[in-house]
Design a protein around this motif. Structure first.
Motif, PDB file in Angstrom:
ATOM      1  N   ARG A  70       0.803  -1.228   0.000  1.00 15.14           N
ATOM      2  CA  ARG A  70       0.000   0.000   0.000  1.00 15.14           C
ATOM      3  C   ARG A  70       0.829   1.267   0.000  1.00 15.14           C
ATOM      4  NH1 ARG A  70      -4.536  -0.241  -2.159  1.00 15.14           N
ATOM      5  NH2 ARG A  70      -5.209   1.618  -1.038  1.00 15.14           N
ATOM      6  N   LEU A  75      -4.328   3.934   3.756  1.00 17.84           N
ATOM      7  CA  LEU A  75      -5.412   3.068   4.213  1.00 17.84           C
ATOM      8  C   LEU A  75      -6.561   3.871   4.813  1.00 17.84           C
ATOM      9  CD1 LEU A  75      -3.265   0.231   5.821  1.00 17.84           C
ATOM     10  CD2 LEU A  75      -4.569   0.112   3.694  1.00 17.84           C
ATOM     11  N   ARG A  89      -1.289   4.106   9.306  1.00 16.70           N
ATOM     12  CA  ARG A  89      -2.307   3.751   8.303  1.00 16.70           C
ATOM     13  C   ARG A  89      -2.435   4.847   7.253  1.00 16.70           C
ATOM     14  NH1 ARG A  89      -5.836  -0.142   8.838  1.00 16.70           N
ATOM     15  NH2 ARG A  89      -7.568   1.065   7.970  1.00 16.70           N
TER      16      ARG A  89
END
Length: 527
Positions: free
Chosen positions: A131, A239, A234
């Motif tokens: 990611r 995310l 995150r």
């Protein structure tokens, strides 16, 4: 509003170079071909290339503008000496990803994996899986039928690979995971094995799950700080797109609790002159941190459970549901099973937030981590005040001996340690924390930990076992009750002195106190 489509890729020094002059238009070139797909319009192409291929890149950019005028072409030079070196290619692509301004709210991203070496393709896989690139993978290919009118454009497919097959390769880049763990610990070189294992697991959960996380631990153990770092981790991996919204539930009472969390409509209660959004809606797309969640009322708990499970709830005084999709991180110092058994906390809500529960130990349980945390707090203080602060060598050793000893209760945990270091740093003349400042701080801490009904023990210069500490406390208490050294000795050695023909209780007591750097006078003067 439809999102803009952005493709990221690297120039293909073989496939993209095929053909000369007009001949190049009848041969398939992956980077040009992806911009010729009628059902896959590309709004922007981010094209990575090496400096030696600048001429070819400019020609390719001109060709793309000719076949797809609406496509904006942006070129980026990357320094890769050996395109078959995993670490070199991965580092170059990672550097691009970290500095690229992704806008996932308004743009969708595809990574073109057809061009470049196999090493480049694998590195694109790894970065997308981790990611660092919030994207899907785009594969293009030539048309097999020579008579196909779409021969030059070729074909394409957007793929979702199972990247678990590449786990042996990801071991080459484990330092990236270690950096994530270090991020959660703010770079502090913690030495407590149990804590380090817990942080490692939290890092994996934070990157793989959006389920609620429950942090349990005493006040000052770092729950709020860790929640913020989880959110930042995150966010760095794309995310979460929303913000971190935090509130201490112990500050919420009555109508204010409902209004603060869920919002209200105008006129919902006396004084509600304007509508209010509420924290749950503010956290949409982000993270909601509810510290001291056990202090919420049962009504608020019921509404929170609905919001977690259905992502909808009713603002206070409204008959219209609103939507909010957030990740919950909760904190508490309560014994939750007991709280549930006593009816103070809903069992169904506890079951919902108890999927990932981590118990943060207090500072007294992590004494081996005191030294690195002292250094961290000192550096943080120095940075905030734009000044250099340091311990004298003897002062540092003396402070750490005390801080790690059983005498140090650290009831306020890391928050108390932070305040202690800040006090010494503030009082330091010319940025030097001396032995005298340390002695004053030790005395201040020792007195603050003693109940009001007890007198503070004198400062001990050495670390001692818990057994010896209890024994020493008894000796000091007797000394303070007696009027002379001899009287105290007779009371303390009442049994063993009977076995001596010439007992010298005073001398025996004096030698015992000296073992800890104490004297009769110091014990009495501190009474």
């Amino acid at each position: 509003m439809k999102k803009r489509r952005v493709v990221i890729g690297v120039i293909g020094t073989v496939l993209d170079k095929r053909g000369k002059r007009a001949n190049r238009w009848v041969k398939w070139r992956p980077t040009v071909g992806l911009c010729q797909q009628p059902d896959l319009p590309v709004d922007r192409l981010e094209l990575l290339y090496q400096a030696k291929d600048r001429g070819m890149t400019e020609q390719l950019s001109d060709d793309i503008r000719e076949v797809s005028p609406h496509t904006e072409v942006r070129t980026h030079t990357v320094a890769i000496d050996d395109p078959w070196d995993f670490e070199e290619v991965y580092a170059a692509f990672l550097d691009f990803a970290r500095h690229y301004a992704f806008d996932t709210e308004n743009e969708e991203y595809l990574v073109h994996i057809t061009t470049g070496t196999h090493v480049a393709q694998i590195c694109w896989f790894l970065l997308t899986e981790a990611r660092y690139l919030p994207a899907s993978l785009l594969q293009t290919g030539p048309v097999k039928n020579r008579d196909d009118d779409n021969r030059a454009a070729g074909t394409y497919s957007i793929i979702d690979l199972d990247l678990s097959r590449y786990t042996t390769l990801t071991s080459r880049f484990q330092h990236e995971q270690q950096q994530s763990v270090s991020f959660l610990k703010s770079g502090i070189d913690t030495r407590n094995a149990t804590f380090n294992r817990m942080i490692d697991q939290i890092e994996r959960v934070a990157l793989r799950s959006d389920a609620p996380i429950l942090l349990i631990g005493p006040t000052g153990a770092g729950k709020s700080f860790l929640a913020k770092r989880i959110y930042q981790l995150r966010q760095s991996r794309h995310l979460v797109a929303g913000k971190l919204v935090a509130v201490n539930c112990a500050t919420l009472r009555g109508d204010n609790a409902m209004s603060t969390l869920f919002g209200h409509v105008k006129g919902a209660f006396t004084g509600a002159l304007q509508p209010r959004t509420g924290l749950l809606r503010e956290a949409d797309g982000g993270v909601l941190f509810l510290d001291e969640i056990a202090e919420l009322g049962l009504d608020e708990q019921a509404m929170l459970l609905k919001a977690i499970e259905e992502k909808t709830f009713f603002p206070f005084g409204s008959d219209k549901e609103v939507y909010s999709d957030f990740q919950l991180i909760a904190g508490t110092h309560r014994d939750m099973p007991t709280w549930v058994a006593e009816g103070r906390f809903r069992e169904d809500l506890y079951s919902r937030i108890n999927m990932w529960t981590f118990a943060l130990p207090g500072l007294a349980e992590r004494r081996e981590d005191i030294a690195p945390n002292v250094e961290y707090e000192l550096q943080r203080f120095a940075a905030s005040r734009q000044m250099q602060v340091r311990f004298d060598k003897e002062a540092r050793e003396r402070y750490l001996r005390f801080a790690r000893s059983p005498q140090a209760a650290w009831r306020g945990n890391f928050r108390e340690l932070s305040s202690s270091v800040a006090r010494m740093a503030t009082l330091a003349e010319q940025g030097r924390i001396t032995v005298e400042l340390v002695d004053e701080e030790i005395q201040r801490l020792t007195q603050s930990w003693q109940p009001a009904s007890q007198k503070a023990l004198p400062v001990i210069s050495e670390e001692i076992d818990l057994f010896e500490q209890s024994q020493l406390e008894t000796v000091i208490r007797v000394c303070r009750q007696c009027h002379s050294l001899s009287e105290a000795g007779r009371m303390l050695f009442a049994v063993s002195r009977q076995k001596k023909s010439n007992p010298n209780d005073a001398d025996r007591l004096r030698k015992y106190l000296a073992r800890f750097g104490l004297s009769w006078e110091s014990v009495r003067n501190n009474a």
